[in-house]
Design a protein around this motif. Structure first.
Motif, PDB file in Angstrom:
ATOM      1  N   LYS A 188       2.446  -7.942 -12.496  1.00  0.00           N
ATOM      2  CA  LYS A 188       3.408  -6.869 -12.254  1.00  0.00           C
ATOM      3  C   LYS A 188       4.434  -6.714 -13.383  1.00  0.00           C
ATOM      4  CE  LYS A 188       2.063  -5.909  -7.946  1.00  0.00           C
ATOM      5  NZ  LYS A 188       1.759  -4.568  -7.412  1.00  0.00           N
ATOM      6  N   GLU A 223       1.921 -11.431  -1.579  1.00  0.00           N
ATOM      7  CA  GLU A 223       2.076 -10.193  -0.794  1.00  0.00           C
ATOM      8  C   GLU A 223       3.452  -9.576  -1.028  1.00  0.00           C
ATOM      9  OE1 GLU A 223       0.789 -10.011   3.352  1.00  0.00           O
ATOM     10  OE2 GLU A 223      -0.109 -12.005   3.084  1.00  0.00           O
ATOM     11  N   ASP A 248       3.664  -7.909  -4.343  1.00  0.00           N
ATOM     12  CA  ASP A 248       2.899  -6.656  -4.322  1.00  0.00           C
ATOM     13  C   ASP A 248       3.691  -5.533  -3.653  1.00  0.00           C
ATOM     14  OD1 ASP A 248       0.533  -5.353  -5.081  1.00  0.00           O
ATOM     15  OD2 ASP A 248      -0.332  -5.555  -3.083  1.00  0.00           O
ATOM     16  N   GLU A 249       4.451  -5.887  -2.628  1.00  0.00           N
ATOM     17  CA  GLU A 249       5.221  -4.875  -1.890  1.00  0.00           C
ATOM     18  C   GLU A 249       6.517  -4.493  -2.615  1.00  0.00           C
ATOM     19  OE1 GLU A 249       5.794  -6.394   2.041  1.00  0.00           O
ATOM     20  OE2 GLU A 249       3.644  -6.441   2.483  1.00  0.00           O
ATOM     21  N   TRP A 299       7.181  -4.728  -5.914  1.00  0.00           N
ATOM     22  CA  TRP A 299       6.909  -4.053  -7.192  1.00  0.00           C
ATOM     23  C   TRP A 299       5.576  -3.295  -7.085  1.00  0.00           C
ATOM     24  CZ3 TRP A 299       8.898  -9.111  -7.074  1.00  0.00           C
ATOM     25  CH2 TRP A 299      10.201  -9.247  -7.567  1.00  0.00           C
ATOM     26  N   PRO A 300       5.542  -2.228  -6.285  1.00  0.00           N
ATOM     27  CA  PRO A 300       4.277  -1.530  -6.012  1.00  0.00           C
ATOM     28  C   PRO A 300       3.769  -0.647  -7.142  1.00  0.00           C
ATOM     29  CG  PRO A 300       6.073  -0.401  -4.905  1.00  0.00           C
ATOM     30  CD  PRO A 300       6.674  -1.623  -5.547  1.00  0.00           C
ATOM     31  N   SER A 301       4.626  -0.300  -8.094  1.00  0.00           N
ATOM     32  CA  SER A 301       4.234   0.681  -9.114  1.00  0.00           C
ATOM     33  C   SER A 301       3.210   0.136 -10.103  1.00  0.00           C
ATOM     34  CB  SER A 301       5.468   1.173  -9.870  1.00  0.00           C
ATOM     35  OG  SER A 301       6.133   0.091 -10.477  1.00  0.00           O
ATOM     36  N   LYS A 302       3.201  -1.173 -10.270  1.00  0.00           N
ATOM     37  CA  LYS A 302       2.221  -1.782 -11.183  1.00  0.00           C
ATOM     38  C   LYS A 302       0.913  -2.032 -10.430  1.00  0.00           C
ATOM     39  CE  LYS A 302       5.270  -2.140 -14.546  1.00  0.00           C
ATOM     40  NZ  LYS A 302       5.156  -1.398 -15.799  1.00  0.00           N
ATOM     41  N   PRO A 319      -1.885  -2.772  -8.116  1.00  0.00           N
ATOM     42  CA  PRO A 319      -1.866  -3.310  -6.753  1.00  0.00           C
ATOM     43  C   PRO A 319      -2.705  -4.571  -6.641  1.00  0.00           C
ATOM     44  CG  PRO A 319      -3.238  -1.335  -6.853  1.00  0.00           C
ATOM     45  CD  PRO A 319      -2.570  -1.469  -8.180  1.00  0.00           C
ATOM     46  N   SER A 351      -5.303  -0.832  -0.419  1.00  0.00           N
ATOM     47  CA  SER A 351      -4.498   0.019   0.468  1.00  0.00           C
ATOM     48  C   SER A 351      -5.195   0.226   1.816  1.00  0.00           C
ATOM     49  CB  SER A 351      -4.239   1.372  -0.193  1.00  0.00           C
ATOM     50  OG  SER A 351      -5.465   1.999  -0.537  1.00  0.00           O
ATOM     51  N   ARG A 391      -7.769  -4.781   3.292  1.00  0.00           N
ATOM     52  CA  ARG A 391      -6.623  -5.708   3.223  1.00  0.00           C
ATOM     53  C   ARG A 391      -6.854  -6.909   4.134  1.00  0.00           C
ATOM     54  NH1 ARG A 391      -1.602  -3.816   1.190  1.00  0.00           N
ATOM     55  NH2 ARG A 391      -0.427  -5.176   2.565  1.00  0.00           N
ATOM     56  N   TYR A 421      -5.960  -9.998  -4.962  1.00  0.00           N
ATOM     57  CA  TYR A 421      -5.432 -11.041  -4.071  1.00  0.00           C
ATOM     58  C   TYR A 421      -6.330 -12.277  -3.952  1.00  0.00           C
ATOM     59  CZ  TYR A 421      -3.514 -12.824   0.416  1.00  0.00           C
ATOM     60  OH  TYR A 421      -2.975 -13.588   1.416  1.00  0.00           O
TER      61      TYR A 421
END
Length: 219
Positions: free
Chosen positions: A26, A72, A75-76, A78-81, A83, A87, A92, A152
């Motif tokens: 990220k 997790e 990931d939540e 800093w979502p812009s980079k 994933p 989704s 998931r 993940y």
């Protein structure tokens, strides 16, 4: 206000490696604070009073414990980079199942390879190989566990690969012979900058294990 991110960690920890990789994926800048697990620091005891374990991710003064929960969280937050989790809800859930499988299965059997002898060691080695073969079957012919995207489940498992040479040395076996596709996957992962920066060298781990055994009182 800029994010203040601090990671309390111990360099050989395959669990801490997960958090490091997620932060690197990220592009999150973080301060790293090495911990002595035999002389636990006040900040570690304060930030993780329940388990008193690393890694601890501290974001703007608030601690997040347990490595997969940290992945997790990263990931939540800093979502812009890139994933790290899919989704799609089913995908998931599927990824989390395999992350949980790795958490519950891999470490316990692997520890017996370097931390036990005789029949106990052989049982651990046998179980470890079976677990890796199960994971290899899940990987199949995919590039990564999530398909073409590193994510993940890859992060959950790849830290163990830095210990593979140590397992092979102490267990007298070859992981590549048993699980060639998994080794090929590990080599692909290590080509990623986030992984290369976060994993220590296999030789360093192998040299560390006798020191660890001595500290734990294992002959």
């Amino acid at each position: 206000m800029a994010d203040e991110v601090l990671l309390l960690d111990f360099w050989p920890s395959m669990f801490g490696m997960r958090t490091r990789i997620a932060l690197e994926e990220k592009n999150v800048k973080f301060d790293y604070r090495e911990q002595d697990l035999w002389n636990k620091s006040p900040i570690l005891l304060e930030m993780n009073p329940v388990h008193k374990k690393i890694p601890v991710l501290i974001h703007n003064g608030k601690p997040v414990c347990e490595s997969l929960i940290q992945v997790e969280y990263i990931d939540e937050v800093w979502p812009s980079k890139t994933p790290l989790l899919p989704s799609d809800p089913y995908q998931r859930a599927h990824a989390k199942f395999w992350g949980d499988f790795i958490d519950k299965k891999v470490y316990a059997s692997a520890r017996l390879i370097w931390g036990a002898k005789g029949e106990e060691q052989e049982a651990g080695k046998k179980e470890f190989i079976e677990i890796l073969k199960t994971l290899e079957s899940e990987l199949g012919d995919k590039t990564y566990f999530g398909g073409e995207t590193f994510g993940y489940v890859d992060i959950a498992l790849i830290g163990f690969s830095s210990w593979f040479k140590a397992y092979e040395k102490f267990g007298d076996f070859s992981i590549e012979v048993e699980c060639p596709k998994l080794i090929a996957w590990a080599k692909r992962c290590v080509k990623r900058e986030s992984v290369a920066k976060s994993l220590p060298g296999s030789e360093k781990i192998t040299k560390f294990v006798p020191e660890l055994k001595k500290k734990l009182g294992i002959e």
